[in-house]
Design a protein around this motif. Structure first.
Motif, PDB file in Angstrom:
ATOM      1  N   UNK A 136      -5.931 -17.529  -9.806  1.00  0.00           N
ATOM      2  CA  UNK A 136      -5.642 -16.957  -8.485  1.00  0.00           C
ATOM      3  C   UNK A 136      -6.896 -16.253  -7.970  1.00  0.00           C
ATOM      4  N   UNK A 137      -7.266 -16.553  -6.734  1.00  0.00           N
ATOM      5  CA  UNK A 137      -8.453 -15.944  -6.136  1.00  0.00           C
ATOM      6  C   UNK A 137      -8.172 -14.492  -5.736  1.00  0.00           C
ATOM      7  N   UNK A 138      -9.230 -13.684  -5.727  1.00  0.00           N
ATOM      8  CA  UNK A 138      -9.079 -12.260  -5.373  1.00  0.00           C
ATOM      9  C   UNK A 138      -8.440 -12.083  -3.987  1.00  0.00           C
ATOM     10  N   UNK A 139      -8.834 -12.927  -3.024  1.00  0.00           N
ATOM     11  CA  UNK A 139      -8.257 -12.754  -1.684  1.00  0.00           C
ATOM     12  C   UNK A 139      -6.860 -13.368  -1.561  1.00  0.00           C
ATOM     13  N   UNK A 140      -6.318 -13.840  -2.679  1.00  0.00           N
ATOM     14  CA  UNK A 140      -4.925 -14.260  -2.708  1.00  0.00           C
ATOM     15  C   UNK A 140      -4.057 -13.268  -3.479  1.00  0.00           C
ATOM     16  N   UNK A 141      -4.638 -12.100  -3.802  1.00  0.00           N
ATOM     17  CA  UNK A 141      -3.838 -10.968  -4.295  1.00  0.00           C
ATOM     18  C   UNK A 141      -3.508 -10.131  -3.067  1.00  0.00           C
ATOM     19  N   UNK A 142      -2.222 -10.059  -2.726  1.00  0.00           N
ATOM     20  CA  UNK A 142      -1.794  -9.544  -1.423  1.00  0.00           C
ATOM     21  C   UNK A 142      -0.672  -8.524  -1.555  1.00  0.00           C
ATOM     22  N   UNK A 143      -0.515  -7.724  -0.513  1.00  0.00           N
ATOM     23  CA  UNK A 143       0.611  -6.797  -0.441  1.00  0.00           C
ATOM     24  C   UNK A 143       1.793  -7.484   0.235  1.00  0.00           C
ATOM     25  N   UNK A 144       2.988  -7.044  -0.109  1.00  0.00           N
ATOM     26  CA  UNK A 144       4.168  -7.600   0.563  1.00  0.00           C
ATOM     27  C   UNK A 144       4.043  -7.416   2.079  1.00  0.00           C
ATOM     28  N   UNK A 145       3.481  -6.251   2.481  1.00  0.00           N
ATOM     29  CA  UNK A 145       3.311  -5.986   3.913  1.00  0.00           C
ATOM     30  C   UNK A 145       2.310  -6.942   4.568  1.00  0.00           C
ATOM     31  N   UNK A 146       1.409  -7.523   3.780  1.00  0.00           N
ATOM     32  CA  UNK A 146       0.459  -8.502   4.325  1.00  0.00           C
ATOM     33  C   UNK A 146       1.156  -9.819   4.655  1.00  0.00           C
ATOM     34  N   UNK A 147       2.134 -10.196   3.826  1.00  0.00           N
ATOM     35  CA  UNK A 147       2.741 -11.525   3.961  1.00  0.00           C
ATOM     36  C   UNK A 147       4.072 -11.496   4.724  1.00  0.00           C
ATOM     37  N   UNK A 148       4.651 -10.291   4.881  1.00  0.00           N
ATOM     38  CA  UNK A 148       5.869 -10.119   5.693  1.00  0.00           C
ATOM     39  C   UNK A 148       5.656  -8.981   6.687  1.00  0.00           C
ATOM     40  N   UNK A 149       4.634  -9.104   7.556  1.00  0.00           N
ATOM     41  CA  UNK A 149       4.295  -7.982   8.448  1.00  0.00           C
ATOM     42  C   UNK A 149       5.424  -7.669   9.426  1.00  0.00           C
ATOM     43  N   UNK A 150       5.633  -6.363   9.676  1.00  0.00           N
ATOM     44  CA  UNK A 150       6.669  -5.941  10.598  1.00  0.00           C
ATOM     45  C   UNK A 150       8.054  -5.922   9.981  1.00  0.00           C
ATOM     46  N   UNK A 151       8.203  -6.528   8.816  1.00  0.00           N
ATOM     47  CA  UNK A 151       9.508  -6.578   8.129  1.00  0.00           C
ATOM     48  C   UNK A 151       9.472  -5.742   6.857  1.00  0.00           C
ATOM     49  N   UNK A 152       8.329  -5.802   6.156  1.00  0.00           N
ATOM     50  CA  UNK A 152       8.173  -5.090   4.884  1.00  0.00           C
ATOM     51  C   UNK A 152       6.946  -4.180   4.944  1.00  0.00           C
ATOM     52  N   UNK A 153       7.044  -3.031   4.294  1.00  0.00           N
ATOM     53  CA  UNK A 153       5.994  -2.016   4.372  1.00  0.00           C
ATOM     54  C   UNK A 153       5.378  -1.709   3.011  1.00  0.00           C
ATOM     55  N   UNK A 154       5.900  -2.315   1.962  1.00  0.00           N
ATOM     56  CA  UNK A 154       5.414  -1.987   0.622  1.00  0.00           C
ATOM     57  C   UNK A 154       4.146  -2.774   0.285  1.00  0.00           C
ATOM     58  N   UNK A 155       3.282  -2.185  -0.574  1.00  0.00           N
ATOM     59  CA  UNK A 155       3.432  -0.913  -1.292  1.00  0.00           C
ATOM     60  C   UNK A 155       3.042   0.316  -0.466  1.00  0.00           C
ATOM     61  N   UNK A 156       2.650   0.172   0.786  1.00  0.00           N
ATOM     62  CA  UNK A 156       2.434   1.334   1.663  1.00  0.00           C
ATOM     63  C   UNK A 156       1.091   2.009   1.499  1.00  0.00           C
ATOM     64  N   UNK A 157       0.924   3.060   2.295  1.00  0.00           N
ATOM     65  CA  UNK A 157      -0.395   3.712   2.414  1.00  0.00           C
ATOM     66  C   UNK A 157      -0.799   4.516   1.179  1.00  0.00           C
TER      67      UNK A 157
END
Ligand SMILES: [Zn+2]
Length: 171
Positions: A136-157
């Motif tokens: 897995x490439x480094x830029x394919x390690x993502x936050x849930x909020x990156x892949x479900x924007x506006x719906x999910x906020x985790x892991x948050x600030x």
């Protein structure tokens, strides 16, 4: 670093229809680890791993199988390319145990408590291993909020994302 890995099998998984290409980082938004396990079981959802506050890694689903962690989600045209509605077939999900600090009217946790250093250290080690095994490439390690924007906020600030990504770069 040695990981303390404990088996906690979940019945909620399927065969994968695609190869692993992404790692998705989540925060549970539940007050305790037990609450997290209860909530996952009740909703018949899952992640491959849950990392407790003390850094212990619970293994719920074999990463070769598909867990139910990201729901409707997308990254860089994956869904259009594959016809899938989300990334679960192509991703490994890591949940980090973390209590809620702020909850929206719809019940969605939008802000989270602080994460422990032990959790971050375990998450780095686990991610590095999985990146190696599944290529897995480094830029394919993502936050849930990156892949479900506006719906999910985790892991948050409160999750130290930039530091975490820098730690993944180190061999
Ligand atoms: Zn999530």
């Amino acid at each position: 670093m040695k990981l303390n890995l404990v088996a906690a099998p979940s019945p909620d998984f399927e065969d994968r229809k695609d190869t692993v290409q992404f790692i998705i980082i989540h925060a549970t938004g539940c007050k305790t680890l037990q609450e997290t396990f209860d909530c996952l079981a009740r909703r018949h959802v899952s992640a491959h791993y849950v990392i407790d506050v003390d850094g212990t890694v619970y293994g719920l689903v074999d990463p070769d199988k598909r867990a139910f962690h990201s729901g409707v989600s997308d990254w860089e045209g994956y869904c259009e390319r594959t016809g899938f509605k989300g990334l679960n077939d192509a991703s490994i999900g890591i949940e980090i145990q973390c209590g809620p600090k702020e909850v929206l009217e719809n019940g969605e946790v939008c802000k989270f408590d602080n994460f422990s250093n032990d959790q971050i250290a375990s998450c780095v080690e686990l991610c590095k291993r999985l990146m190696r095994i599944y290529n897995v490439k480094l830029d394919h390690v993502l936050r849930h909020s990156d892949v479900s924007p506006g719906r999910k906020y985790d892991p948050g600030e409160t999750f130290p994302w930039d530091i975490f990504k820098k730690m993944l770069e180190k061999k």
